[in-house]
Design an enzyme around this catalytic site. Structure first.
Site, PDB file in Angstrom:
ATOM      1  N   ASN A  82       0.861  -1.188   0.000  1.00 36.50           N
ATOM      2  CA  ASN A  82       0.000   0.000   0.000  1.00 36.50           C
ATOM      3  C   ASN A  82       0.898   1.240   0.000  1.00 36.50           C
ATOM      4  O   ASN A  82       1.476   1.583   1.023  1.00 36.50           O
ATOM      5  CB  ASN A  82      -0.889  -0.054   1.261  1.00 36.50           C
ATOM      6  CG  ASN A  82      -1.754   1.186   1.413  1.00 36.50           C
ATOM      7  OD1 ASN A  82      -1.825   2.028   0.515  1.00 36.50           O
ATOM      8  ND2 ASN A  82      -2.420   1.299   2.549  1.00 36.50           N
ATOM      9  N   GLU A  89      -6.728   4.657   7.793  1.00 36.29           N
ATOM     10  CA  GLU A  89      -6.551   6.101   7.523  1.00 36.29           C
ATOM     11  C   GLU A  89      -7.817   6.690   6.922  1.00 36.29           C
ATOM     12  O   GLU A  89      -8.130   7.868   7.133  1.00 36.29           O
ATOM     13  CB  GLU A  89      -5.319   6.299   6.619  1.00 36.29           C
ATOM     14  CG  GLU A  89      -4.044   6.096   7.426  1.00 36.29           C
ATOM     15  CD  GLU A  89      -2.898   5.448   6.692  1.00 36.29           C
ATOM     16  OE1 GLU A  89      -2.879   5.479   5.448  1.00 36.29           O
ATOM     17  OE2 GLU A  89      -2.007   4.896   7.373  1.00 36.29           O
ATOM     18  N   LYS A 109       0.093   4.274  -0.357  1.00 37.80           N
ATOM     19  CA  LYS A 109      -0.551   5.454   0.230  1.00 37.80           C
ATOM     20  C   LYS A 109      -0.312   6.685  -0.663  1.00 37.80           C
ATOM     21  O   LYS A 109      -0.291   6.555  -1.872  1.00 37.80           O
ATOM     22  CB  LYS A 109      -0.073   5.652   1.672  1.00 37.80           C
ATOM     23  CG  LYS A 109      -0.229   4.361   2.500  1.00 37.80           C
ATOM     24  CD  LYS A 109      -0.011   4.531   3.958  1.00 37.80           C
ATOM     25  CE  LYS A 109      -0.235   3.192   4.651  1.00 37.80           C
ATOM     26  NZ  LYS A 109      -0.074   3.280   6.089  1.00 37.80           N
ATOM     27  N   GLY A 128       4.982   1.204   4.753  1.00 41.56           N
ATOM     28  CA  GLY A 128       6.328   1.770   4.624  1.00 41.56           C
ATOM     29  C   GLY A 128       7.314   0.867   3.901  1.00 41.56           C
ATOM     30  O   GLY A 128       8.034   1.319   3.002  1.00 41.56           O
ATOM     31  N   HIS A 160      -9.589   1.172   4.919  1.00 40.75           N
ATOM     32  CA  HIS A 160      -8.275   1.323   5.550  1.00 40.75           C
ATOM     33  C   HIS A 160      -8.408   2.263   6.752  1.00 40.75           C
ATOM     34  O   HIS A 160      -9.189   3.213   6.721  1.00 40.75           O
ATOM     35  CB  HIS A 160      -7.258   1.869   4.542  1.00 40.75           C
ATOM     36  CG  HIS A 160      -5.872   1.849   5.104  1.00 40.75           C
ATOM     37  ND1 HIS A 160      -5.398   2.837   5.915  1.00 40.75           N
ATOM     38  CD2 HIS A 160      -4.882   0.929   5.000  1.00 40.75           C
ATOM     39  CE1 HIS A 160      -4.158   2.532   6.294  1.00 40.75           C
ATOM     40  NE2 HIS A 160      -3.818   1.385   5.745  1.00 40.75           N
ATOM     41  N   GLU A 208      -5.377  -4.818  10.705  1.00 42.60           N
ATOM     42  CA  GLU A 208      -4.314  -3.833  10.896  1.00 42.60           C
ATOM     43  C   GLU A 208      -4.582  -3.032  12.168  1.00 42.60           C
ATOM     44  O   GLU A 208      -5.350  -2.056  12.145  1.00 42.60           O
ATOM     45  CB  GLU A 208      -4.265  -2.876   9.709  1.00 42.60           C
ATOM     46  CG  GLU A 208      -4.023  -3.557   8.387  1.00 42.60           C
ATOM     47  CD  GLU A 208      -3.515  -2.587   7.339  1.00 42.60           C
ATOM     48  OE1 GLU A 208      -2.379  -2.733   6.918  1.00 42.60           O
ATOM     49  OE2 GLU A 208      -4.262  -1.669   6.971  1.00 42.60           O
ATOM     50  N   SER A 252       3.418  -2.146  10.329  1.00 40.92           N
ATOM     51  CA  SER A 252       4.881  -2.212  10.483  1.00 40.92           C
ATOM     52  C   SER A 252       5.458  -3.592  10.162  1.00 40.92           C
ATOM     53  O   SER A 252       6.374  -4.057  10.842  1.00 40.92           O
ATOM     54  CB  SER A 252       5.297  -1.757  11.878  1.00 40.92           C
ATOM     55  OG  SER A 252       4.911  -0.404  12.074  1.00 40.92           O
ATOM     56  N   GLY A 257       2.581   2.244  10.673  1.00 43.10           N
ATOM     57  CA  GLY A 257       3.549   3.329  10.472  1.00 43.10           C
ATOM     58  C   GLY A 257       4.277   3.743  11.736  1.00 43.10           C
ATOM     59  O   GLY A 257       4.949   4.771  11.764  1.00 43.10           O
TER      60      GLY A 257
HETATM   61  P1  PGA Z   1       2.839   0.210   7.646  1.00 44.02           P
HETATM   62  O1  PGA Z   1       1.385   0.425   6.989  1.00 44.02           O
HETATM   63  O2  PGA Z   1       3.395  -1.083   7.094  1.00 44.02           O
HETATM   64  O3  PGA Z   1       3.641   1.409   7.230  1.00 44.02           O
HETATM   65  O4  PGA Z   1       2.642   0.135   9.123  1.00 44.02           O
HETATM   66  C1  PGA Z   1       0.490  -0.649   6.814  1.00 44.02           C
HETATM   67  C2  PGA Z   1      -0.804  -0.176   6.213  1.00 44.02           C
HETATM   68  O5  PGA Z   1      -1.294   0.898   6.560  1.00 44.02           O
HETATM   69  O6  PGA Z   1      -1.389  -0.874   5.345  1.00 44.02           O
END
Ligand code: PGA
Length: 255
Positions: free
Chosen positions: A11, A99, A13, A237, A97, A169, A215, A175
C-alpha cells in the site's frame, strides 16, 4: 487444514511519484517471477495507476486501488468509481483502511457500501479492520474488530466471499514501527476466522485469507507468517523499497 495461498499487498498510500513508482513496480515485477506460491498486489496512488499498469506487462503482479466510490457515476467531485477502475485494469481494491476510517471519517455505512460496489465491480476486495490503541487498552479489541468485520460483510453472499480478503491492521501498529506480537496477531486472526465461520460456513472460513498489517518488515515477516491464521501481509512503509518488499514476498513464498 486448508492450505491458503499467501497474499502480500504493497500500500503505497500518498507516496511515490510517476517515475519512482514505475521504477518500484518494475523492480517488484522482475523479482516476483521466481515466486509462484503467493499473490502480490501493489496499490499505487490513483493518479499513477495507468503509468504503473504500463510497466506490469504479462507479470503476475496485480494492480490494486487504495479506495473506491460506491456510486457508478455522477456528481461526486474527486471520487473514482468501479467502472473507472475496471477501465484501467485494476483487479484489487482496499476498503476501510484505518486512515480512511480515522482521518477521512469514513463510517461503517460508507464502508459497507464500498464493499458492495467493489464486489459488484468484480474486484478482489480487501476489507481492512483494526482497533486503536485506546480501544485495545480498554480491552475492546475484539468487540471493535468483529463489529467492523460484521458490518463490512453485511449482505455479502457466500459466493462473493471468494473475492474477499480481510486485512487485520491494528491502528497503533501502522507506520509506528510497533508490530503486534505474532501471538497477539494470531489470536485476533483466529477470532476473525471463527466469526466468519459463524456468519458463513466451514469452506468460506477455511479458505478466507486474512492479512496482517502494521509495520511489517523483512525482519518480522517470516515469524508472522508461521502463524496458522496469518495468510500474508498488507505492507505500507516497507513496500516503498523494492528490496524490503521483495524480502517480505520471499518470506511469504517460503512460509
Ligand atoms: P505500515 O502500513 O506497514 O507502514 O505500518 C500498513 C498499512 O497501513 O497498510
Amino acid at each position: 487444514m486448508t492450505k491458503r495461498r499467501p497474499i502480500i499487498g504493497g500500500n503505497w498510500k500518498m507516496q511515490t511519484d510517476v517515475e519512482s513508482g514505475m521504477l518500484l513496480a518494475g523492480d517488484i515485477t522482475d523479482s516476483i517471477e521466481a515466486c509462484e506460491n503467493c499473490d502480490v498486489v501493489v496499490y499505487p496512488p490513483f493518479i499513477y495507476l495507468q503509468a504503473i499498469d504500463s510497466v506490469l506487462g504479462q507479470s503476475a503482479l496485480v494492480l490494486g486501488a487504495q479506495d473506491i466510490w460506491h456510486e457508478s457515476n455522477g456528481a461526486f467531485t474527486g471520487e473514482i468509481s468501479a467502472e473507472m477502475l475496471q477501465d484501467i485494469g485494476v483487479q484489487s481494491v482496499l476498503v476501510g483502511h484505518s486512515e480512511r476510517r480515522h482521518i477521512l471519517g469514513e463510517t461503517y455505512e460508507i464502508i459497507g457500501k464500498k464493499v458492495h460496489a467493489s464486489l459488484a465491480g468484480g474486484f478482489q476486495t480487501v476489507l481492512c479492520v483494526g482497533e486503536t490503541l485506546e480501544q485495545r487498552e480498554a480491552g475492546n479489541t475484539l468487540r471493535i474488530v468483529l463489529a467492523q468485520l460484521k458490518s463490512g460483510l453485511e449482505g455479502v453472499s457466500v459466493e462473493q466471499m471468494q473475492m474477499v480478503v480481510i486485512a487485520y491492521e491494528p491502528v497503533w501498529a501502522i507506520g509506528t514501527g510497533k508490530t503486534a506480537s505474532p501471538e497477539d496477531a494470531q489470536s485476533v486472526h483466529k477470532e476473525i476466522r471463527e466469526c466468519v465461520r459463524g456468519l458463513y460456513d466451514e469452506i468460506v472460513a477455511d479458505t478466507l485469507r486474512i492479512q496482517y498489517g502494521g509495520s511489517v518488515k523483512p525482519d518480522n515477516a517470516a515469524e508472522l507468517f508461521t502463524c496458522p491464521d496469518i495468510d500474508g501481509a498488507l505492507v505500507g512503509g516497507a513496500s516503498l523499497s523494492a528490496d524490503s518488499f521483495n524480502a517480505i514476498v520471499t518470506a511469504a513464498c517460503s512460509s
